[in-house]
Design a protein around this motif. Structure first.
Motif, mmCIF file in Angstrom:
data_model
loop_
_atom_site.group_PDB
_atom_site.id
_atom_site.type_symbol
_atom_site.label_atom_id
_atom_site.label_comp_id
_atom_site.label_asym_id
_atom_site.label_seq_id
_atom_site.Cartn_x
_atom_site.Cartn_y
_atom_site.Cartn_z
ATOM 1 N N ALA A 51 35.462 33.432 51.920
ATOM 2 C CA ALA A 51 34.116 32.860 51.855
ATOM 3 C C ALA A 51 34.010 31.769 50.798
ATOM 4 O O ALA A 51 33.571 30.657 51.083
ATOM 5 C CB ALA A 51 33.101 33.964 51.582
ATOM 6 N N ARG A 52 34.441 32.062 49.562
ATOM 7 C CA ARG A 52 34.228 31.106 48.477
ATOM 8 C C ARG A 52 35.503 30.891 47.654
ATOM 9 O O ARG A 52 36.171 31.847 47.275
ATOM 10 C CB ARG A 52 33.108 31.577 47.548
ATOM 11 C CG ARG A 52 31.741 31.671 48.206
ATOM 12 C CD ARG A 52 30.686 32.062 47.200
ATOM 13 N NE ARG A 52 29.387 32.232 47.834
ATOM 14 C CZ ARG A 52 28.970 33.378 48.361
ATOM 15 N NH1 ARG A 52 29.763 34.435 48.323
ATOM 16 N NH2 ARG A 52 27.793 33.467 48.926
ATOM 17 N N GLN A 53 35.774 29.631 47.399
ATOM 18 C CA GLN A 53 36.870 29.223 46.522
ATOM 19 C C GLN A 53 36.277 28.494 45.328
ATOM 20 O O GLN A 53 35.459 27.590 45.477
ATOM 21 C CB GLN A 53 37.840 28.311 47.266
ATOM 22 C CG GLN A 53 38.869 27.626 46.375
ATOM 23 C CD GLN A 53 39.698 26.604 47.139
ATOM 24 O OE1 GLN A 53 40.168 26.881 48.241
ATOM 25 N NE2 GLN A 53 39.857 25.417 46.571
ATOM 26 N N LEU A 54 36.700 28.878 44.134
ATOM 27 C CA LEU A 54 36.182 28.281 42.907
ATOM 28 C C LEU A 54 37.325 27.675 42.114
ATOM 29 O O LEU A 54 38.305 28.359 41.814
ATOM 30 C CB LEU A 54 35.459 29.333 42.057
ATOM 31 C CG LEU A 54 34.988 28.878 40.671
ATOM 32 C CD1 LEU A 54 33.932 27.779 40.799
ATOM 33 C CD2 LEU A 54 34.457 30.049 39.864
ATOM 34 N N ALA A 68 43.483 25.209 51.904
ATOM 35 C CA ALA A 68 43.041 26.590 52.102
ATOM 36 C C ALA A 68 41.758 26.619 52.928
ATOM 37 O O ALA A 68 40.907 25.727 52.836
ATOM 38 C CB ALA A 68 42.819 27.272 50.754
ATOM 39 N N ASP A 69 41.617 27.661 53.744
ATOM 40 C CA ASP A 69 40.495 27.763 54.675
ATOM 41 C C ASP A 69 39.405 28.636 54.067
ATOM 42 O O ASP A 69 39.434 29.865 54.177
ATOM 43 C CB ASP A 69 40.982 28.342 56.006
ATOM 44 C CG ASP A 69 39.892 28.316 57.073
ATOM 45 O OD1 ASP A 69 38.867 27.652 56.842
ATOM 46 O OD2 ASP A 69 40.068 28.957 58.122
ATOM 47 N N PHE A 70 38.429 27.990 53.424
ATOM 48 C CA PHE A 70 37.302 28.692 52.835
ATOM 49 C C PHE A 70 36.001 28.062 53.315
ATOM 50 O O PHE A 70 35.919 26.843 53.506
ATOM 51 C CB PHE A 70 37.369 28.648 51.300
ATOM 52 C CG PHE A 70 38.381 29.584 50.713
ATOM 53 C CD1 PHE A 70 38.011 30.849 50.289
ATOM 54 C CD2 PHE A 70 39.709 29.212 50.595
ATOM 55 C CE1 PHE A 70 38.937 31.717 49.756
ATOM 56 C CE2 PHE A 70 40.641 30.070 50.072
ATOM 57 C CZ PHE A 70 40.259 31.331 49.649
ATOM 58 N N VAL A 71 34.992 28.903 53.470
ATOM 59 C CA VAL A 71 33.702 28.418 53.938
ATOM 60 C C VAL A 71 33.062 27.505 52.896
ATOM 61 O O VAL A 71 32.492 26.461 53.213
ATOM 62 C CB VAL A 71 32.771 29.597 54.262
ATOM 63 C CG1 VAL A 71 31.387 29.106 54.685
ATOM 64 C CG2 VAL A 71 33.385 30.466 55.353
ATOM 65 N N GLN A 72 33.158 27.871 51.634
ATOM 66 C CA GLN A 72 32.551 27.096 50.555
ATOM 67 C C GLN A 72 33.569 26.887 49.440
ATOM 68 O O GLN A 72 34.239 27.833 49.007
ATOM 69 C CB GLN A 72 31.318 27.824 50.007
ATOM 70 C CG GLN A 72 30.540 27.040 48.968
ATOM 71 C CD GLN A 72 29.297 27.785 48.492
ATOM 72 O OE1 GLN A 72 29.178 28.992 48.690
ATOM 73 N NE2 GLN A 72 28.382 27.074 47.857
ATOM 74 N N LYS A 73 33.681 25.637 48.979
ATOM 75 C CA LYS A 73 34.585 25.291 47.886
ATOM 76 C C LYS A 73 33.774 24.687 46.754
ATOM 77 O O LYS A 73 33.080 23.688 46.932
ATOM 78 C CB LYS A 73 35.661 24.311 48.368
ATOM 79 C CG LYS A 73 36.592 24.906 49.417
ATOM 80 C CD LYS A 73 37.683 23.929 49.809
ATOM 81 C CE LYS A 73 38.625 24.553 50.834
ATOM 82 N NZ LYS A 73 39.723 23.629 51.218
ATOM 83 N N ILE A 74 33.874 25.315 45.593
ATOM 84 C CA ILE A 74 33.082 24.919 44.432
ATOM 85 C C ILE A 74 34.030 24.470 43.328
ATOM 86 O O ILE A 74 35.078 25.077 43.099
ATOM 87 C CB ILE A 74 32.209 26.087 43.937
ATOM 88 C CG1 ILE A 74 31.357 26.631 45.085
ATOM 89 C CG2 ILE A 74 31.317 25.654 42.777
ATOM 90 C CD1 ILE A 74 30.634 27.924 44.730
ATOM 91 N N ILE A 75 33.656 23.417 42.632
ATOM 92 C CA ILE A 75 34.413 22.918 41.484
ATOM 93 C C ILE A 75 33.480 22.862 40.287
ATOM 94 O O ILE A 75 32.345 22.374 40.394
ATOM 95 C CB ILE A 75 35.008 21.520 41.755
ATOM 96 C CG1 ILE A 75 35.993 21.571 42.918
ATOM 97 C CG2 ILE A 75 35.707 20.982 40.506
ATOM 98 C CD1 ILE A 75 36.624 20.218 43.235
#
Length: 267
Positions: A51-54, A68-75
């Motif tokens: 779901a989420r990558q940070l 990478a296959d993530f719904v949401q990517k946050i930096i």
């Protein structure tokens, strides 16, 4: 060349070092290092989804693990910049504005190297990572030619303003925080000098392969999984009032044996 000075209280101005490190990634050597790190993480997480990558780093302009296959990517980035895209949060690495157990993957991109409290950075990352989630920690290797260059350098521009923490120390901290190490390797066995002609991709891949087996690469990448152990339930105490009477049944308890014996005598 510009030198970095300590503040009036003797503390290091990390915001100034962040900006210098970000600018250094625009040099030929910096671009080659970033390309190596992207290849390493893309290979490690090519089959990972969630779901989420940070990504907790020093700049929103240096994204990693884009495959990478993530719904949401946050930096996250420590400083605000105009025209920042969506999905970027401005915050300190040791105080993340996310709820606990909310991330499936956390990437620390030289975050501990440029933080006044690297242990708290790892603690915050462990807090926001869900159980069985993955963490990738990238840091400069002090036991390398890059570490020697930093030790001998009188200036603190670019990577030379970082801490260069020991890989074994970071591994111990992760274990104390409840992580299970999956892999820990060094990469990028390249001399820490700039070349005007740049670096060939083929040579870099060969150097990365050598650094994978020898602990002399410029940076290390530690992959670990957050383990959550289920608590052991205490055995419920027996109570006679909760025992169900079942006439005619032969069991292991003394009461059942006496009932069976009495029925035999009556016959």
């Amino acid at each position: 060349m510009q030198r970095f000075r300590l503040g009036a209280s003797g503390a290091v101005d990390y915001s100034q070092r962040h900006e210098s490190f970000e600018r250094w990634f625009q040099t030929p050597l910096g671009r080659s290092l970033l390309a190596s790190q992207r290849r390493v993480l893309d290979h490690a997480f090519e089959d990972l989804a969630g779901a989420r990558q940070l990504q907790v780093g020093l700049s929103h302009r240096l994204p990693l693990a884009s495959g990478a296959d993530f719904v949401q990517k946050i930096i996250t980035t420590p400083g605000w910049h105009p025209q920042m895209p969506d999905g970027v949060a401005v915050c300190d690495a040791d105080e993340l504005p996310f709820p606990g157990d909310s991330m499936d993957l956390v990437i620390l991109h030289h975050t501990a190297d440029f933080s006044p409290d690297p242990h708290e950075v790892l603690r915050e990352s462990a807090r926001v990572l869900r159980g069985e989630g993955r963490i990738a920690l990238i840091g400069f290797n002090p036991l390398s030619l890059w570490g020697v260059r930093r030790f001998l350098s009188r200036h603190h521009q670019g990577p030379w303003g970082g801490r260069f923490l020991m890989r074994s120390r970071m591994e111990d901290w992760l274990r104390l925080l409840g992580f299970e190490l999956e892999s820990s390797c060094t990469h990028f066995c390249t001399l820490p000098v700039q070349r005007k002609e740049g670096y060939s991709t083929r040579n870099h891949r060969t150097l990365n392969e050598n650094g994978h087996f020898l602990p002399v690469g410029a940076y290390y990448c530690i992959l670990a999984r957050k383990r959550v152990y289920a608590p052991i339930r205490r055995r419920a105490p027996w109570r006679k009032s909760k025992v169900i009477s079942m006439p005619g049944t032969v069991g292991a308890s003394r009461g059942c044996s006496s009932q069976s014996a009495g029925a035999t005598e009556n016959q």
